[in-house]
Motif scaffolding. Structure first.
Motif, short mmCIF file in Angstrom:
data_model
loop_
_atom_site.label_atom_id
_atom_site.label_comp_id
_atom_site.label_asym_id
_atom_site.label_seq_id
_atom_site.Cartn_x
_atom_site.Cartn_y
_atom_site.Cartn_z
N VAL A 55 0.89 -1.16 0.00
CA VAL A 55 0.00 0.00 0.00
C VAL A 55 0.92 1.21 0.00
CG1 VAL A 55 -1.84 1.21 1.20
CG2 VAL A 55 -1.76 -1.29 1.25
N SER A 56 0.91 1.96 -1.09
CA SER A 56 1.94 2.97 -1.33
C SER A 56 1.89 4.16 -0.38
CB SER A 56 1.87 3.46 -2.78
OG SER A 56 0.54 3.79 -3.12
N PRO A 80 0.73 -5.96 2.99
CA PRO A 80 1.60 -6.13 4.14
C PRO A 80 1.03 -5.46 5.40
CG PRO A 80 2.76 -5.10 2.30
CD PRO A 80 1.32 -5.11 1.97
N TYR A 81 1.20 -6.15 6.51
CA TYR A 81 1.04 -5.54 7.82
C TYR A 81 2.41 -5.65 8.46
CZ TYR A 81 0.44 -4.85 12.72
OH TYR A 81 0.61 -4.37 14.00
N PHE A 82 2.91 -4.54 8.99
CA PHE A 82 4.22 -4.62 9.63
C PHE A 82 4.21 -3.86 10.94
CE2 PHE A 82 4.06 -1.32 6.44
CZ PHE A 82 4.53 -0.20 7.10
N ASN A 83 5.05 -4.37 11.84
CA ASN A 83 5.31 -3.69 13.10
C ASN A 83 6.82 -3.73 13.32
OD1 ASN A 83 5.91 -6.28 14.18
ND2 ASN A 83 3.80 -6.56 14.82
N GLU A 85 8.67 -5.82 14.76
CA GLU A 85 9.27 -7.16 14.74
C GLU A 85 9.19 -7.87 13.40
OE1 GLU A 85 6.84 -6.60 17.47
OE2 GLU A 85 8.59 -5.69 18.43
N GLU A 86 8.09 -7.69 12.67
CA GLU A 86 7.89 -8.53 11.49
C GLU A 86 6.94 -7.88 10.49
OE1 GLU A 86 5.72 -12.16 12.20
OE2 GLU A 86 4.28 -11.15 13.48
N MET A 87 6.86 -8.55 9.35
CA MET A 87 5.88 -8.19 8.33
C MET A 87 5.15 -9.47 7.94
SD MET A 87 6.43 -6.39 4.60
CE MET A 87 7.33 -7.75 3.86
N VAL A 88 3.82 -9.38 7.82
CA VAL A 88 3.01 -10.49 7.34
C VAL A 88 2.13 -9.98 6.22
CG1 VAL A 88 3.03 -11.78 9.52
CG2 VAL A 88 1.22 -10.11 9.09
N MET A 89 1.71 -10.87 5.33
CA MET A 89 0.84 -10.50 4.23
C MET A 89 -0.56 -11.02 4.53
SD MET A 89 3.19 -9.06 2.61
CE MET A 89 4.86 -9.08 1.98
#
Length: 195
Positions: A55-56, A80-83, A85-89
Protein backbone atom coordinates in the motif's frame (compact mmCIF):
# COMPACT_ATOMS: atom_id res chain seq x y z
CA UNK A 1 27.34 -6.49 7.31
CA UNK A 2 30.71 -4.88 6.72
CA UNK A 3 31.16 -1.25 7.77
CA UNK A 4 31.88 -0.21 4.17
CA UNK A 5 28.66 -1.75 2.80
CA UNK A 6 26.63 -0.33 5.70
CA UNK A 7 28.06 3.16 5.02
CA UNK A 8 27.48 2.83 1.26
CA UNK A 9 23.86 1.80 1.79
CA UNK A 10 23.26 4.64 4.24
CA UNK A 11 24.63 7.21 1.77
CA UNK A 12 22.68 5.71 -1.14
CA UNK A 13 19.42 5.78 0.86
CA UNK A 14 19.96 9.49 1.58
CA UNK A 15 20.65 10.23 -2.10
CA UNK A 16 17.57 8.31 -3.23
CA UNK A 17 15.33 10.03 -0.68
CA UNK A 18 16.63 13.38 -1.98
CA UNK A 19 15.83 12.37 -5.58
CA UNK A 20 12.33 11.29 -4.60
CA UNK A 21 11.68 14.55 -2.72
CA UNK A 22 12.55 16.48 -5.89
CA UNK A 23 9.86 14.73 -7.95
CA UNK A 24 6.71 16.79 -8.47
CA UNK A 25 3.31 15.32 -7.66
CA UNK A 26 2.47 15.54 -11.38
CA UNK A 27 5.58 13.53 -12.30
CA UNK A 28 4.76 10.91 -9.63
CA UNK A 29 1.19 10.59 -10.90
CA UNK A 30 2.32 10.31 -14.54
CA UNK A 31 5.00 7.72 -13.83
CA UNK A 32 2.74 5.77 -11.44
CA UNK A 33 0.10 5.54 -14.16
CA UNK A 34 2.65 4.26 -16.69
CA UNK A 35 4.09 1.67 -14.28
CA UNK A 36 0.64 0.48 -13.17
CA UNK A 37 -0.40 0.14 -16.81
CA UNK A 38 2.65 -2.02 -17.53
CA UNK A 39 1.87 -4.25 -14.55
CA UNK A 40 -1.80 -4.68 -15.48
CA UNK A 41 -0.90 -5.45 -19.12
CA UNK A 42 1.76 -8.00 -18.20
CA UNK A 43 1.35 -11.71 -18.79
CA UNK A 44 2.73 -12.40 -15.31
CA UNK A 45 0.00 -10.34 -13.63
CA UNK A 46 -2.70 -11.93 -15.80
CA UNK A 47 -1.57 -15.45 -14.90
CA UNK A 48 -1.44 -14.89 -11.12
CA UNK A 49 -4.32 -15.35 -8.67
CA UNK A 50 -2.84 -14.65 -5.20
CA UNK A 51 -1.12 -11.27 -5.32
CA UNK A 52 0.49 -9.20 -2.59
CA UNK A 53 0.75 -5.46 -3.22
CA UNK A 54 2.30 -2.86 -0.97
CA UNK A 55 0.00 0.00 0.00
CA UNK A 56 1.94 2.97 -1.33
CA UNK A 57 3.30 5.86 0.68
CA UNK A 58 3.57 9.29 -0.96
CA UNK A 59 7.10 8.73 -2.28
CA UNK A 60 6.38 5.29 -3.77
CA UNK A 61 4.85 4.31 -7.09
CA UNK A 62 1.11 4.51 -6.42
CA UNK A 63 -0.53 1.08 -6.26
CA UNK A 64 -4.18 2.19 -5.98
CA UNK A 65 -5.08 1.24 -9.60
CA UNK A 66 -3.43 -2.17 -9.23
CA UNK A 67 -5.23 -2.87 -5.94
CA UNK A 68 -8.56 -1.87 -7.49
CA UNK A 69 -7.95 -4.10 -10.52
CA UNK A 70 -7.09 -7.12 -8.36
CA UNK A 71 -10.29 -6.75 -6.38
CA UNK A 72 -12.49 -6.03 -9.41
CA UNK A 73 -11.17 -9.07 -11.30
CA UNK A 74 -11.75 -11.33 -8.27
CA UNK A 75 -8.11 -12.16 -7.77
CA UNK A 76 -6.99 -12.52 -4.13
CA UNK A 77 -5.37 -9.42 -2.68
CA UNK A 78 -2.89 -9.53 0.19
CA UNK A 79 -1.28 -6.44 1.69
CA UNK A 80 1.60 -6.13 4.14
CA UNK A 81 1.04 -5.54 7.82
CA UNK A 82 4.22 -4.62 9.63
CA UNK A 83 5.31 -3.69 13.10
CA UNK A 84 8.75 -3.39 14.71
CA UNK A 85 9.27 -7.16 14.74
CA UNK A 86 7.89 -8.53 11.49
CA UNK A 87 5.88 -8.19 8.33
CA UNK A 88 3.01 -10.49 7.34
CA UNK A 89 0.84 -10.50 4.23
CA UNK A 90 -2.87 -10.46 5.06
CA UNK A 91 -5.93 -10.90 2.85
CA UNK A 92 -8.24 -8.05 1.89
CA UNK A 93 -11.77 -9.22 1.05
CA UNK A 94 -12.99 -6.47 -1.25
CA UNK A 95 -12.74 -2.77 -2.09
CA UNK A 96 -14.88 -1.78 0.88
CA UNK A 97 -12.61 -3.76 3.19
CA UNK A 98 -9.57 -2.00 1.68
CA UNK A 99 -11.00 1.53 1.89
CA UNK A 100 -12.09 0.96 5.50
CA UNK A 101 -8.56 0.11 6.65
CA UNK A 102 -7.30 2.71 9.13
CA UNK A 103 -4.33 4.93 8.28
CA UNK A 104 -1.15 4.40 10.27
CA UNK A 105 1.28 7.13 11.34
CA UNK A 106 2.79 7.21 7.81
CA UNK A 107 -0.62 7.66 6.18
CA UNK A 108 -0.63 4.05 4.91
CA UNK A 109 -3.71 1.84 5.16
CA UNK A 110 -2.92 -1.09 7.45
CA UNK A 111 -5.22 -3.72 8.92
CA UNK A 112 -5.23 -3.46 12.71
CA UNK A 113 -7.06 -6.79 12.87
CA UNK A 114 -4.19 -8.62 11.14
CA UNK A 115 -4.22 -11.44 13.71
CA UNK A 116 -7.68 -12.63 12.63
CA UNK A 117 -7.16 -12.17 8.88
CA UNK A 118 -5.98 -14.87 6.50
CA UNK A 119 -2.16 -14.86 6.23
CA UNK A 120 -0.74 -15.80 2.82
CA UNK A 121 2.20 -17.75 4.20
CA UNK A 122 0.02 -20.12 6.22
CA UNK A 123 -2.92 -20.52 3.81
CA UNK A 124 -2.96 -20.09 0.02
CA UNK A 125 0.58 -18.92 -0.61
CA UNK A 126 1.37 -16.17 -3.12
CA UNK A 127 1.93 -16.17 -6.85
CA UNK A 128 3.24 -12.61 -7.05
CA UNK A 129 4.58 -9.91 -4.73
CA UNK A 130 4.82 -6.30 -5.90
CA UNK A 131 7.62 -4.76 -3.84
CA UNK A 132 8.48 -1.20 -2.89
CA UNK A 133 11.97 0.12 -2.26
CA UNK A 134 14.17 3.16 -2.58
CA UNK A 135 16.32 2.01 -5.50
CA UNK A 136 16.72 -0.83 -7.96
CA UNK A 137 18.91 -2.15 -10.74
CA UNK A 138 17.41 -3.61 -13.92
CA UNK A 139 18.83 -6.97 -12.76
CA UNK A 140 16.59 -6.92 -9.65
CA UNK A 141 18.96 -5.73 -6.95
CA UNK A 142 17.04 -3.64 -4.43
CA UNK A 143 17.77 -1.23 -1.63
CA UNK A 144 14.92 -0.70 0.80
CA UNK A 145 14.60 1.39 3.91
CA UNK A 146 16.98 -0.78 5.92
CA UNK A 147 14.57 -2.78 8.09
CA UNK A 148 14.89 -6.00 6.06
CA UNK A 149 11.13 -6.65 6.03
CA UNK A 150 10.92 -7.98 2.46
CA UNK A 151 14.21 -9.91 2.58
CA UNK A 152 13.16 -11.59 5.83
CA UNK A 153 9.65 -12.33 4.58
CA UNK A 154 10.93 -13.92 1.37
CA UNK A 155 13.36 -16.09 3.37
CA UNK A 156 10.56 -17.17 5.75
CA UNK A 157 8.21 -17.80 2.81
CA UNK A 158 10.76 -19.92 0.98
CA UNK A 159 11.39 -22.05 4.06
CA UNK A 160 7.60 -22.68 4.36
CA UNK A 161 6.77 -23.23 0.65
CA UNK A 162 10.13 -24.39 -0.79
CA UNK A 163 10.22 -21.52 -3.27
CA UNK A 164 9.61 -17.81 -3.32
CA UNK A 165 6.77 -16.14 -5.22
CA UNK A 166 7.59 -14.15 -8.34
CA UNK A 167 8.72 -10.69 -7.23
CA UNK A 168 8.38 -7.43 -9.13
CA UNK A 169 9.60 -4.03 -7.98
CA UNK A 170 7.73 -0.90 -9.07
CA UNK A 171 10.02 2.07 -9.69
CA UNK A 172 10.07 5.69 -10.71
CA UNK A 173 12.76 6.61 -13.23
CA UNK A 174 14.82 8.36 -10.51
CA UNK A 175 14.99 5.10 -8.56
CA UNK A 176 16.83 3.16 -11.24
CA UNK A 177 20.51 2.57 -10.51
CA UNK A 178 23.51 0.94 -12.17
CA UNK A 179 24.49 -0.86 -8.96
CA UNK A 180 23.30 -1.47 -5.40
CA UNK A 181 25.62 -2.54 -2.59
CA UNK A 182 24.41 -5.90 -1.25
CA UNK A 183 25.08 -8.51 1.39
CA UNK A 184 24.29 -12.22 1.48
CA UNK A 185 20.92 -11.53 3.16
CA UNK A 186 19.70 -9.22 0.36
CA UNK A 187 17.26 -10.95 -2.01
CA UNK A 188 17.31 -10.33 -5.75
CA UNK A 189 13.91 -9.64 -7.26
CA UNK A 190 12.71 -11.36 -10.44
CA UNK A 191 11.77 -8.19 -12.32
CA UNK A 192 11.69 -4.41 -12.06
CA UNK A 193 8.98 -2.42 -13.82
CA UNK A 194 9.86 1.25 -14.32
CA UNK A 195 9.07 4.04 -16.74
Amino acid sequence: MSCAIFAAKKLLRKQLKDRLRQMTEADKAKESSIVAGKVLASEKYSSCQNICVYVSMSEEVCTRAIITSILETKKSLFVPYFNKEEMVMVKIKDLEDYTSLPLDTYGVRQPTDYKVREHAISTTGLDLILCPGLGFTKEGLRIGRGKGYYDNYLTKYESRWGKQPYTIALAYSVQMLDNVPTTDSDRTLDQVIAV
